[in-house]
Design a protein around this motif. Structure first.
Motif, PDB file in Angstrom:
ATOM      1  N   ALA D  87      -1.999   5.346  -6.008  1.00  0.00           N
ATOM      2  CA  ALA D  87      -0.753   4.712  -6.401  1.00  0.00           C
ATOM      3  C   ALA D  87       0.382   5.098  -5.455  1.00  0.00           C
ATOM      4  O   ALA D  87       1.174   4.261  -5.025  1.00  0.00           O
ATOM      5  CB  ALA D  87      -0.397   5.097  -7.835  1.00  0.00           C
ATOM      6  N   GLY D 152      -5.166  -1.479 -10.399  1.00  0.00           N
ATOM      7  CA  GLY D 152      -4.515  -0.965 -11.598  1.00  0.00           C
ATOM      8  C   GLY D 152      -3.168  -0.307 -11.335  1.00  0.00           C
ATOM      9  O   GLY D 152      -2.590   0.329 -12.204  1.00  0.00           O
ATOM     10  N   PHE D 153      -2.667  -0.458 -10.082  1.00  0.00           N
ATOM     11  CA  PHE D 153      -1.348   0.116  -9.791  1.00  0.00           C
ATOM     12  C   PHE D 153      -0.238  -0.727 -10.396  1.00  0.00           C
ATOM     13  O   PHE D 153       0.865  -0.245 -10.626  1.00  0.00           O
ATOM     14  CB  PHE D 153      -1.110   0.202  -8.273  1.00  0.00           C
ATOM     15  N   LEU D 154      -0.550  -1.993 -10.590  1.00  0.00           N
ATOM     16  CA  LEU D 154       0.475  -2.911 -11.093  1.00  0.00           C
ATOM     17  C   LEU D 154       0.001  -3.543 -12.392  1.00  0.00           C
ATOM     18  O   LEU D 154      -1.205  -3.538 -12.695  1.00  0.00           O
ATOM     19  CB  LEU D 154       0.770  -4.005 -10.068  1.00  0.00           C
ATOM     20  N   ARG D 155       0.954  -4.121 -13.101  1.00  0.00           N
ATOM     21  CA  ARG D 155       0.629  -4.761 -14.367  1.00  0.00           C
ATOM     22  C   ARG D 155      -0.448  -5.821 -14.214  1.00  0.00           C
ATOM     23  O   ARG D 155      -0.380  -6.628 -13.277  1.00  0.00           O
ATOM     24  CB  ARG D 155       1.879  -5.436 -14.923  1.00  0.00           C
ATOM     25  N   LEU D 158       0.594  -9.647 -14.091  1.00  0.00           N
ATOM     26  CA  LEU D 158       1.610 -10.012 -13.107  1.00  0.00           C
ATOM     27  C   LEU D 158       1.340 -11.396 -12.498  1.00  0.00           C
ATOM     28  O   LEU D 158       0.218 -11.708 -12.115  1.00  0.00           O
ATOM     29  CB  LEU D 158       1.632  -8.966 -11.982  1.00  0.00           C
ATOM     30  N   ASP D 159       2.394 -12.227 -12.444  1.00  0.00           N
ATOM     31  CA  ASP D 159       2.271 -13.541 -11.796  1.00  0.00           C
ATOM     32  C   ASP D 159       2.475 -13.323 -10.301  1.00  0.00           C
ATOM     33  O   ASP D 159       3.582 -13.402  -9.784  1.00  0.00           O
ATOM     34  CB  ASP D 159       3.343 -14.488 -12.364  1.00  0.00           C
ATOM     35  N   THR D 163       5.912 -13.872  -8.203  1.00  0.00           N
ATOM     36  CA  THR D 163       6.584 -12.600  -7.961  1.00  0.00           C
ATOM     37  C   THR D 163       6.686 -12.324  -6.457  1.00  0.00           C
ATOM     38  O   THR D 163       7.687 -11.783  -5.983  1.00  0.00           O
ATOM     39  CB  THR D 163       5.818 -11.475  -8.671  1.00  0.00           C
ATOM     40  N   ILE D 167      10.113 -11.439  -4.578  1.00  0.00           N
ATOM     41  CA  ILE D 167      10.304 -10.221  -3.776  1.00  0.00           C
ATOM     42  C   ILE D 167      10.819 -10.570  -2.384  1.00  0.00           C
ATOM     43  O   ILE D 167      11.751  -9.947  -1.864  1.00  0.00           O
ATOM     44  CB  ILE D 167       8.977  -9.433  -3.691  1.00  0.00           C
ATOM     45  N   ALA D 199      13.803  -0.079  -6.183  1.00  0.00           N
ATOM     46  CA  ALA D 199      13.946   0.298  -7.590  1.00  0.00           C
ATOM     47  C   ALA D 199      13.725  -0.914  -8.486  1.00  0.00           C
ATOM     48  O   ALA D 199      12.991  -0.846  -9.481  1.00  0.00           O
ATOM     49  CB  ALA D 199      15.335   0.899  -7.827  1.00  0.00           C
ATOM     50  N   LEU D 200      14.360  -2.007  -8.147  1.00  0.00           N
ATOM     51  CA  LEU D 200      14.181  -3.218  -8.953  1.00  0.00           C
ATOM     52  C   LEU D 200      12.717  -3.621  -8.964  1.00  0.00           C
ATOM     53  O   LEU D 200      12.150  -3.957 -10.004  1.00  0.00           O
ATOM     54  CB  LEU D 200      15.045  -4.358  -8.397  1.00  0.00           C
ATOM     55  N   LEU D 201      12.127  -3.553  -7.778  1.00  0.00           N
ATOM     56  CA  LEU D 201      10.742  -3.983  -7.648  1.00  0.00           C
ATOM     57  C   LEU D 201       9.801  -3.157  -8.519  1.00  0.00           C
ATOM     58  O   LEU D 201       9.008  -3.698  -9.284  1.00  0.00           O
ATOM     59  CB  LEU D 201      10.335  -3.876  -6.169  1.00  0.00           C
ATOM     60  N   PHE D 202       9.924  -1.823  -8.438  1.00  0.00           N
ATOM     61  CA  PHE D 202       8.937  -1.011  -9.150  1.00  0.00           C
ATOM     62  C   PHE D 202       9.305  -0.708 -10.599  1.00  0.00           C
ATOM     63  O   PHE D 202       8.456  -0.614 -11.459  1.00  0.00           O
ATOM     64  CB  PHE D 202       8.671   0.282  -8.375  1.00  0.00           C
ATOM     65  N   GLU D 203      10.588  -0.552 -10.842  1.00  0.00           N
ATOM     66  CA  GLU D 203      10.949  -0.194 -12.214  1.00  0.00           C
ATOM     67  C   GLU D 203      11.696  -1.271 -12.995  1.00  0.00           C
ATOM     68  O   GLU D 203      11.860  -1.151 -14.208  1.00  0.00           O
ATOM     69  CB  GLU D 203      11.816   1.071 -12.228  1.00  0.00           C
ATOM     70  N   GLY D 204      12.189  -2.259 -12.319  1.00  0.00           N
ATOM     71  CA  GLY D 204      13.068  -3.206 -12.999  1.00  0.00           C
ATOM     72  C   GLY D 204      14.414  -2.556 -13.245  1.00  0.00           C
ATOM     73  O   GLY D 204      14.699  -1.465 -12.737  1.00  0.00           O
TER      74      GLY D 204
END
Lengths: 215, 215, 215, 215
Positions: D87, D152-155, D158-159, D163, D167, D199-204
Motif C-alpha cells: 500500500a 485491495g489498496f483502494l475501494r 471505485l468507478d 474517477t 483525478i 489529500a483529496l485523492l486518498f482521504e477525501g
DNA sequence: TATGAATGAGTGTTCATTCAT
DNA sequence: GATGAATGAACACTCATTCAT
C-alpha cells in the motif's frame, strides 16, 4: 582539355531540347498558368534552379515552345512550291498540302492546343509570334491561290489574300473538329472533314438543281 | 412611396451591370490574369470589398462576362428562321445573317477578344460554355444549309454539320481580319472580307477557264 | 408623448435580450470566430447595422453572453448558504448544491461550451471575467468547506482554498463527461458521475482492506 | 564527404524544429488567431514564404505544436507501469506519477496554455487530437486505479473510469492554480496544490471528528 | 555547373464596422 | 430608430526568381 571542349556544350544543347520537350507537353496538357517552372524541372528530375541556366524566365521557355511549333508548321509548307501545270495536278497538289497541314494538327494534339489555346492571351510577344506564323501559312496558301489564278485554274477575280486566310481557318477548324472526336474515331472523322473542306473550297456549297449559280 | 418601390433594387442591378461592363472591357483589354478584382473595383471607384457583394469570386464575373457575350451572339442568330422560297431569296438571307454575325464581332472588338482569346484556357467551365455557344451558332448555320439542300438550292450531298462549322470559322476569321485593320479602314475591309467569304461559300475558289470543275 | 416614454426603451431592452439569446446559441454552436455579426443579425431577421445600435462591437456581445452565463452560475450558488448543523445535513446540502451546479452545466450544453470552450483565448477581458466567475464559484465552495471544518464535519487541516477549486474542477469534468455521452444516455451518465464525484470528495479513493489509510 | 552526408537534411530538420519552437511559444503567448504565419516567420527572421516550405498551412503548424505537447505528456506517463506490491509503495508511486505530470504543466506554462486554452475551438481535428491525448492520460490513471483496486489498496466499488478523469482534472486544476501564482512563489504554491490534491485523492475531505463517515 | 533553400511581391478573399438614407 | 450598401484593413497562400554552396 580542348578535346572535351564541345562536349558540355553539346550536352547542354541536349538538355535544353529536353526542357523544351517537357515544357511543350506540359503546357499543352495543363496550360501555361498551371505549369510552373518547378513542374517542368521536376518532370526532368532537375533542380528548378537549373532551369534558369537554360532559360531566362518562364516566358522564355514558352516562346521556345511556340517557336518549335511554328518551325513544325513551316516544315510542312515548304518543299512543295506551287507549280502544277494542269488543273488536275493543281487540285491534287492543293489537296496534298492541305492534308499535310491538317495532319500536323490532328497528328499532334499538343501542337494544336499550344497554338490555338495556350498561346493566346499570355503575352503580346507570344501573340505576335503566333500571328506571324499564321501569316506565313497564309502567305503559302496565297501563293498557291495566285498560281491557280495565273494559270486560269481559279477565278480571276479571287481575293487571294483573304481567301488564303479563310482557307487556313477552315483547316484549323477541321483540326479542331477532329480533336473533338474520340481518338478511336479520328481517322474516319479526319476523312470527313477533309472532304467537306475540299468540297467547300473548290465548289462552294452551291450546285443544287435550283442553286443561285445554276441558272 | 409606391413609385420609388423598385429603386433600390434597380440601383443594385444597375451597379451589377456596371461591374460587368467594366470587367468586360478590362478582361478584353488586359486579359484575365492581368485584370485583378481590385482593377475592376478601382475602375468604378469602388472598394474592392464591394465587388464581392455582387460576385462570388473572380471566376464568377468572368462567367458573367462570357454569358453576356454568348447572349449577344444568340440575339443575332434568332428571329430570322430559314424559310426562303427562291434561290435568290435564300442567298440573300444567308448573306444577311452572316453579315449580322460578322458585324457583331467587328462592331465590338472586345467581344471578339473575350470569346476568342481570353475565354480560352481559363477554366473548364468557361471553355464548355464557349464551346456550347459555338455549337449553337453552328446549329443555326446548319439549319440554313439543310433548308438549302431540301429546297435544292444547295448540293444534295453537302455535309451540313461540318460545313456549318467551316462557315462559322470563316466568319470568325473575317472578323479577326477586320480587327487587324486600322479602325479607320474597317468598314472597307469588312466589305472585302464579306465578299471574299460569300464568294468562297457559294462558288468556292473554282470557276477559272481551266478550272477543275469547268470541264 | 410622455406616456409612450418607456415603450421604445422596453422594446429595445427586449430586442437586446433577443440578440443575446441568439448570440448565446450561435457562439455555442459554431464558435466565436465562425459566428459573424451578420450571422447573429440574420438569425433575428435584423439588418446587421441594427446590431451596432445595441452593442458597441462584436466583442461586446460576447461579453454580454459571458455575463449571462456567469449570472446563471451565480444564481445557483446563492440562496443556500452553508448552515447545516449535523454531519448528515451538511453532506446532504453539499450534495444538493453540487448537483445543482452540475445540472446547470449538463442541462444547457450551450452554457458549458461557451464557458469552457469558446470563452477561452478570445480576449484578455473575457478570460478575466470567466476567471472571476470561477473564483466566485470557488469562494462559495470554499465557504461550505470552511463551515464543514468549523463544525468538525471535515478534516481540520483541510486546505479549503485549493480544495474548493479542485472540487469545482471535478464538477466541470463531470459535466464534460456527461456532454460527451449520447444525449439519450445523459441522465444515467449524470448519476454515475455524480456518485463518483461525491465518493471521491467525501471518501477519497481509499478504503480498501489494504489501503494506506486503513491501518 | 561521407561525414557531411546528412548535414543538409539535418539542417532542414533543425529549421523545422525551430519553426515549431517559435510557433509553440507564439501560439501560447498570443493565441492562435493573433499569431500569423508572418509572425512566426518574422520571429525567426525568415521570409514568410519559407514557412510554407516546411508546413502545408497554418493549421499544419498548429497540429505540429499540439502533437509535440501530446508527445511531451505521453513521455511522462510511460515507463512507470502500475506494479506496487504494498500500500505504501502504491501511494508513493501514484504521488510520483502525479507529481511528474503536474511538473510538466507547471514547468512549461506554454504547454498548459496551448493544450488548455488555444487548442480549443480552433478545429475539429485539433480538438479530437487533444481529446485523444486526455483519453490516454485518463487510461493511464485508470490503470493505476484498477491495479489499486485489484490489490485491495483502494475501494472495491471505485468507478475507475470516471474517477481517473476526475483525478486528471484535479491535476490540471492544480497546474492552473500554480500558473496563476507569481513565478517566484510557484514552487511553494506547487507543494501546496500537490498536497491538497493528494489529500483529496486518498482521504477525501472527510475525517473530521463529526464527519459523515466517522460514525 | 547544378542545386534547392530562401524570398517577398502579389492576389483573392473575408468580415467587422461605418454611415447615408 | 432601422437598414444594408460600401468599405478596406488584414491575412493566408503561391510561385517566379535569386544566389550561396
Amino acid at each position: 582539355m580542348s578535346f572535351t571542349y564541345n562536349v558540355p556544350r553539346r550536352r547542354n544543347e541536349r538538355l535544353r531540347e529536353q526542357i523544351v520537350d517537357a515544357a511543350y507537353r506540359l503546357f499543352a496538357e495543363r496550360g501555361y498558368h498551371q505549369t510552373h517552372v518547378s513542374t517542368i524541372a521536376a518532370e526532368l528530375q532537375l533542380g528548378h534552379g537549373t532551369f534558369y541556366r537554360y532559360f531566362e524566365n518562364k516566358l522564355a521557355i514558352f516562346v521556345a515552345v511556340i517557336d518549335r511549333v511554328i518551325a513544325r508548321l513551316s516544315e510542312v509548307t515548304v518543299g512543295d512550291p506551287p507549280g502544277a501545270e494542269s488543273a488536275a495536278a493543281y487540285r491534287e497538289q492543293v489537296e496534298r498540302i492541305g492534308a499535310r497541314l491538317f495532319d500536323v494538327f490532328t497528328g499532334d494534339p499538343h501542337l494544336a492546343r499550344i497554338v490555338l489555346v495556350e498561346a493566346v492571351g499570355i503575352d503580346e510577344l507570344v501573340s505576335a509570334r503566333v500571328e506571324a506564323a499564321f501569316s506565313i501559312m497564309a502567305a503559302v496558301t496565297r501563293a498557291y491561290l495566285e498560281h491557280g489564278v495565273a494559270r486560269g485554274f481559279l477565278r480571276a477575280e479571287l481575293d487571294c489574300e483573304r481567301t488564303a486566310r479563310l482557307i487556313n481557318a477552315c483547316i484549323l477548324e477541321g483540326a479542331r473538329g477532329v480533336l473533338r472526336a474520340e481518338s478511336g474515331a479520328r481517322s474516319e472523322e479526319g476523312a470527313r472533314w477533309r472532304s467537306a473542306a475540299i468540297a467547300l473550297l473548290f465548289e462552294g456549297v452551291g450546285g443544287g438543281a435550283g442553286a443561285p449559280g445554276s441558272t
